[in-house]
Write an enzyme that holds these catalytic residues in place. Structure first.
Site, PDB file in Angstrom:
ATOM      1  CB  SER A   1      -0.957  -0.050   1.185  1.00  0.00           C
ATOM      2  OG  SER A   1      -0.290  -0.071   2.439  1.00  0.00           O
TER       3      SER A   1
ATOM      4  CG  ASN B   1      -3.776  -4.836  12.906  1.00  0.00           C
ATOM      5  OD1 ASN B   1      -3.281  -4.898  11.991  1.00  0.00           O
ATOM      6  ND2 ASN B   1      -4.196  -6.094  13.560  1.00  0.00           N
TER       7      ASN B   1
ATOM      8  CB  THR C   1     -41.475  24.130  -9.184  1.00  0.00           C
ATOM      9  OG1 THR C   1     -42.540  24.314  -9.989  1.00  0.00           O
ATOM     10  CG2 THR C   1     -41.393  24.813  -7.864  1.00  0.00           C
ATOM     11  CG  HIS C   2     -42.018  20.577 -11.894  1.00  0.00           C
ATOM     12  ND1 HIS C   2     -42.260  19.293 -11.409  1.00  0.00           N
ATOM     13  CD2 HIS C   2     -43.025  21.246 -10.822  1.00  0.00           C
ATOM     14  CE1 HIS C   2     -43.245  19.036 -10.476  1.00  0.00           C
ATOM     15  NE2 HIS C   2     -43.377  20.384  -9.943  1.00  0.00           N
TER      16      HIS C   2
ATOM     17  CE  LYS D   1     -20.357  25.855 -27.687  1.00  0.00           C
ATOM     18  NZ  LYS D   1     -20.084  24.524 -27.788  1.00  0.00           N
TER      19      LYS D   1
ATOM     20  CG  ASN E   1     -17.690  25.546 -24.475  1.00  0.00           C
ATOM     21  OD1 ASN E   1     -18.811  25.857 -24.748  1.00  0.00           O
ATOM     22  ND2 ASN E   1     -16.711  25.010 -25.156  1.00  0.00           N
TER      23      ASN E   1
ATOM     24  CE1 TYR F   1      -5.927  -3.607   9.201  1.00  0.00           C
ATOM     25  CE2 TYR F   1      -5.036  -5.628   8.886  1.00  0.00           C
ATOM     26  CZ  TYR F   1      -5.290  -4.188   8.146  1.00  0.00           C
ATOM     27  OH  TYR F   1      -4.783  -3.865   6.935  1.00  0.00           O
TER      28      TYR F   1
ATOM     29  CD  GLN G   1      -2.972  -2.540   2.144  1.00  0.00           C
ATOM     30  OE1 GLN G   1      -2.225  -2.592   3.126  1.00  0.00           O
ATOM     31  NE2 GLN G   1      -2.663  -2.996   1.083  1.00  0.00           N
TER      32      GLN G   1
ATOM     33  CE  LYS H   1      -4.419   2.764   5.148  1.00  0.00           C
ATOM     34  NZ  LYS H   1      -5.556   1.744   5.118  1.00  0.00           N
TER      35      LYS H   1
END
Ligand code: ARG
Length: 456
Positions: free
Chosen positions: A18, A105, A150-151, A278, A280, A312, A317, A320
């Site tokens: 790791s 651990n 709304t909508h 344009k 963007n 554990y 692991q 992360k």
């Protein structure tokens, strides 16, 4: 045999190691190790000379990390082993005393809790910055009318300040969720050992205080298996990123030519390589798109924890990478959102024009009828009829004549025309939390107060 062992060994290492990602736990691991060594000396488990040696060695390792000089070796499985290996190279066999009364651990659980704490504080600061930006923007656009939706259909007009402050409160709840993460990481796992406790009478409270934890995890089995704080951070981050995506999506819509409500600064947009006209809103689009990624990280860690027996398991692991990715994504998005809002400009006329669509005052007309004693449902139907009639006759509501009015809604009189005066619909929303200016001012004052309080 030998011919196979090598490649298999390499395969296993690729899966098991790791170090490539848990490297970023190093500052927490070093801080933790210093506190642990001091505790060992105070508890008479190692001598003061040993402590001095360990302190000197850990300091040297820290310097190597800070100068980006730390060299990982192929056998370093994870950051904890790499640091211990290097420490022992620097100070000799005394380095091996650091791991007394400690297991990887409880060590890794502690590092991760420390990292979550640090980034929770970081997220809180960034969310507060964004809330401050929103409050400032609301202040500068206090009485700019715009349609509320709304909508995604024009519903009732509101002030832009009111709309922006809606996000302030969403982020305020995110802040509260991050506050909870501080509680969730408040119990020190270290001292639990591999799972059952350690064979020394250690002083866990001392370590807790040194590292800024409020207390110690009460149960050693829980301490080494607990990753709830990872879930809590990810859940807070997922909701916060979702809010950012909603904000981003609105900016995308608003900056389109169809809406024309706002323009994002060049710093957060791009031009088209083909179409010179344009601009963007890439930044806003990516705010919109990043949220599901953070939500996915949360789902991923739920998957890792699902069904895990105590205590554990190497599965842990896998907490992360999702955590780190969510942290990086959220912090970046929060910074971008603040920057983008600082440079955004709104088009007052476009917004006011869209808000002047009289049909969005239909509720106000219905309320005039209600005040005349017509039950709301009935009034709603009558106004619906008026809107239909107006549309059919190619008129706006205020263009309906007194005669037409008498035919469509005999209960109505001149007040009908008053409520259709520009601005009248906004200022009529006087209820607490409504969009009338006095209410927005109240809201803004409350927001400012909260910000000042949070920053002290
Ligand atoms: N790299 C490990 C992790 O992140 C550290 C703990 C290893 N513990 C063990 N018993 N193998 O979870």
């Amino acid at each position: 045999m030998c011919r196979f062992r090598d490649p298999q060994d390499r395969l296993f290492k690729a899966l098991n190691s790791s170090i490539a990602f848990d490297f970023r736990l190093a500052p927490y691991d070093l801080e933790q190790s210093l506190a642990h060594a001091r505790m060992l000396a105070r508890s008479g488990i190692i001598s003061d000379t040993d402590l001095a040696t360990l302190e000197r060695g850990l300091d040297a390792v820290r310097e190597e990390f800070e100068a980006d000089r730390f060299a990982v070796k192929p056998d370093d499985e994870d950051v904890h082993m790499a640091i211990e290996r290097r420490l022992t190279e620097i100070v000799g066999p005394i380095g091996g005393k650091l791991h007394t009364a400690r297991s990887r651990n409880d060590q890794v659980a502690t590092d991760v809790a420390m990292l979550v704490r640090a980034h929770t504080l970081g997220a809180k600061d960034l969310v507060l910055d964004l809330m401050g930006t929103l409050a400032g923007l609301a202040e500068r656009h206090l009485d700019w009318p715009m349609p509320g939706y709304t909508h995604l259909q024009r519903a009732q007009p509101v002030y832009l300040s009111h709309h922006l402050l809606a996000y302030f409160w969403k982020f305020r709840r995110d802040l509260q969720r991050f506050n909870f993460c501080m509680t969730a990481t408040d119990d020190l796992p270290l001292g639990a050992g591999a799972l059952a406790g350690v064979n020394f009478d250690t002083s866990r409270m001392y370590v807790a205080q040194e590292l800024g934890f409020g207390g110690i995890a009460e149960n050693s089995l829980d301490a080494v298996s607990n990753r709830d704080f990872v879930l809590d951070y990810l859940a807070a981050a997922a909701t916060c990123a979702t809010h950012l995506s909603q904000l981003g999506a609105e900016i995308v819509l608003w900056s389109s030519q169809e809406f024309g409500f706002c323009e994002v600064s060049d710093a957060f947009s791009s031009g088209s390589s083909l179409m010179p006209q344009k601009k963007n809103p890439d930044g806003a689009e990516l705010l919109r798109a990043k949220a599901p990624r953070v939500v996915g990280r949360l789902a991923g860690v739920y998957g890792v924890l699902h069904g895990l027996p105590l205590t554990y398991n190497k599965d842990l692991q896998e907490d992360k990478e999702p955590l780190f990715d969510a942290i990086d994504t959220l912090e970046l998005c929060l910074r971008v959102a603040s920057g983008m809002l600082e440079g955004i400009s709104f088009d007052r006329d476009r917004m006011a024009g869209a808000a002047a669509d009289e049909f969005i005052a239909a509720t106000d007309v219905a309320d005039v009828l209600v005040r005349r004693g017509v039950p709301f449902r009935e009034a709603h139907g009558m106004v619906g009829g008026m809107v239909r009639a107006a549309v059919e006759r190619g008129k706006s509501l205020s263009e309906l004549t007194v005669e037409e009015l008498r035919e469509l809604a005999p209960e109505l009189d001149g007040e009908f025309y008053d409520v259709l005066e520009p601005g009248a619909w906004l200022e009529s929303k006087v209820s607490e939390g409504g969009t009338a200016l006095a209410r927005v001012r109240e809201q803004l004052a409350h927001a400012r107060h909260l910000l000042a309080e949070a920053r002290t």
